[in-house]
Design an enzyme around this catalytic site. Structure first.
Site, short mmCIF file in Angstrom:
data_model
loop_
_atom_site.label_atom_id
_atom_site.label_comp_id
_atom_site.label_asym_id
_atom_site.label_seq_id
_atom_site.Cartn_x
_atom_site.Cartn_y
_atom_site.Cartn_z
N SER A 1 9.20 -5.63 -5.96
CA SER A 1 8.83 -4.29 -5.52
C SER A 1 9.74 -3.19 -6.06
O SER A 1 9.38 -2.02 -6.02
CB SER A 1 8.83 -4.21 -3.99
OG SER A 1 10.09 -4.60 -3.49
N HIS B 1 13.13 -0.33 0.74
CA HIS B 1 13.08 0.29 -0.59
C HIS B 1 13.75 1.65 -0.57
O HIS B 1 13.86 2.28 0.48
CB HIS B 1 11.63 0.41 -1.05
CG HIS B 1 10.91 -0.90 -1.00
ND1 HIS B 1 10.04 -1.23 0.00
CD2 HIS B 1 11.00 -1.98 -1.81
CE1 HIS B 1 9.58 -2.46 -0.19
NE2 HIS B 1 10.16 -2.95 -1.28
N ASP C 1 11.82 3.32 3.12
CA ASP C 1 11.00 2.69 4.17
C ASP C 1 11.70 1.54 4.88
O ASP C 1 11.06 0.76 5.56
CB ASP C 1 9.67 2.21 3.57
CG ASP C 1 9.88 1.12 2.52
OD1 ASP C 1 11.03 0.73 2.27
OD2 ASP C 1 8.87 0.66 1.94
#
Ligand SMILES: *[C@@H]1O[C@H](CO)[C@@H](O)[C@H](O)[C@H]1NC(C)=O
Ligand SMILES: *[C@@H]1O[C@H](CO)[C@@H](O)[C@H](O)[C@H]1NC(C)=O
Ligand SMILES: *[C@@H]1O[C@H](CO)[C@@H](O)[C@H](O)[C@H]1NC(C)=O
Ligand SMILES: *[C@@H]1O[C@H](CO)[C@@H](O)[C@H](O)[C@H]1NC(C)=O
Ligand SMILES: *[C@@H]1O[C@H](CO)[C@@H](O)[C@H](O)[C@H]1NC(C)=O
Length: 389
Positions: free
Chosen positions: A41, A349, A346
């Protein structure tokens, strides 16, 4: 004379760079013709989005993801661009399209492809299944991404010598990958000794992927290490402790978790040294995400992070604005007014602003080894113009 000449040179230089960048989609990039990216990610620019059912979107694919730069969710796990996007911009290349977007690539106008998938692990899914560890996001591993790469290679070049030549002009970014091999285990309650025992296998998996693509003809690679997980809002929430000795008094991060990241990075760097000796013609750049991020936690004010370094911008409350049962993007989570004042986006991240500082630290600063600024001088100059505040 010198004093009036230098501003002239700087301006002339800026014009050359900007010309190069403007024409980048037609001409080749600075130093490299293309970028090939693998990872999770931290680097996914839209692959997981294409793998997921659209009728029940994961929170990453809902607003406010993407709000700051793209003004809509793109599949990136942030409010805007990632480190890989800033690297592409600095090298005069377009943002790298996700492999699963199925763009019709041919050798001639190929400028890059991104195989990174949010949630991906370095090790194969079977390693975790055997241990009863569940990956809630994807079953894609680094091995899957490597297979995708080998699948499309014949459409990019015609035979092994042609492919070697083609890959010589590509920059490969191998990661960050490996973080999820630990995240899922830690956040499912496995103890640190067990998770630590995965590190050698994870590092071996990354190194065998590197060796495999070097054998195909790649000669320049960037290999990022792991971020300091002890500074992430998700880990800080999950491993909250009443013992103040667990915390670094300067940053508020959890020491033993950061030690874990450092240990992974140490073994990874040892392995990179081993591969460098075996393949002296290849340039293998270690990207020190850990320390490039750590300075933001140590001196948030200096880098403009007035919202605080450890609190997530987007979340549903709690001491770090992170609640594992209410992810950013799902109600009733809310987002901060100005994400550029936060390091953490978040919970797991980072914000675009933090990724920009990390990219700058790699491209111009001391956080890549050998320094990216010496491997490709022109791109580090262009990044100076692009990565202004
Ligand atoms: C790429 O585009 C060409 C021409 O539009 C088409 O013939 C070909 O099938 C396409 N290839 C892929 C892999 O989509
Ligand atoms: C991963 O999951 C997809 C969809 O559930 C499945 O089609 C695929 O075979 C799986 N791949 C592996 C390697 O398990
Ligand atoms: C490999 O492909 C290149 C480019 O298409 C061609 O010029 C060369 O002759 C090929 N070499 C072999 C050994 O087939
Ligand atoms: C972290 O590592 C350092 C150096 O190896 C060690 O001195 C320290 O005790 C470790 N701290 C924790 C909390 O594990
Ligand atoms: C997390 O959110 C759930 C659902 O809104 C709530 O019940 C729970 O108390 C929250 N947990 C914390 C630690 O705030």
């Amino acid at each position: 004379m010198a004093s009036s000449f230098i501003p002239f040179l700087t301006t002339a230089f800026a014009i050359i760079i900007i010309t190069l960048l403007n024409s980048s989609t037609k001409t080749r990039g600075i130093c490299y013709n293309s970028i090939i990216s693998f990872g999770d990610s931290l680097a996914d620019t839209g692959n997981l989005l294409r793998l997921s059912p659209s009728n029940n979107p994961l929170h990453f694919f809902l607003p406010p993801y993407g709000e700051s730069f793209f003004h809509q969710p793109t599949g990136r796990c942030s409010n805007g661009r990632l480190v890989i996007d800033f690297i592409a911009e600095s090298y005069g290349l377009p943002l790298i399209p996700p492999y699963l977007a199925g763009k019709n690539v041919s050798g001639r106008d190929f400028r890059g492809v991104n195989f990174a998938v949010a949630g991906a692990t370095a090790l194969d899914i079977s390693f975790f299944k055997e241990k009863g560890i569940h990956n809630p996001v994807t079953n894609v591993s680094l091995g899957t991404q490597l297979r995708w790469f080998k699948d499309i290679l014949p459409s990019l070049c015609s035979n092994s010598s042609d492919c070697r030549e083609f890959l010589q002009s590509s920059l490969v970014v191998m990661g960050e990958i490996g973080g999820n091999d630990y995240n899922h285990a830690f956040l499912e309650g496995r103890n640190v000794e067990e998770v630590k025992s995965f590190i050698p296998a994870v590092v071996r998996e990354i190194s065998s992927a590197i060796e495999e693509i070097i054998k195909l003809g790649v000669v320049t690679l960037i290999v990022p290490g792991n971020l300091p997980i002890g500074c992430s809002a998700a880990y800080l929430t999950y491993f909250q402790s009443s013992d103040k000795h667990d915390y670094d008094s300067a940053t508020g991060c959890i020491n033993w978790l950061n030690n874990f990241s450092k240990y992974h990075n140490k073994l990874l760097q040892m392995e990179l040294n081993r591969i460098r000796t075996l393949h002296p013609h290849a340039t293998i750049i270690y990207a020190d995400y850990y320390n490039a991020a750590m300075r933001l936690y140590r001196f948030p004010d200096k880098y403009g992070f007035k919202g605080g370094a450890l609190t997530a911008c987007c979340g549903a409350g709690g001491p770090y604005n992170y609640n594992s049962s209410v992810a950013c993007g799902y109600p009733p989570s809310t987002s901060c007014e100005d994400p550029s004042l936060y390091v953490c986006w978040d919970g797991l991240h980072l914000t675009e602003a933090a990724y920009k500082w990390i990219a700058r630290g790699l491209l111009q600063g001391p956080y890549s080894s050998p320094p990216m600024s010496t491997v490709c001088t022109l791109a580090s100059k262009s990044s100076g113009l692009l990565l202004q505040d």
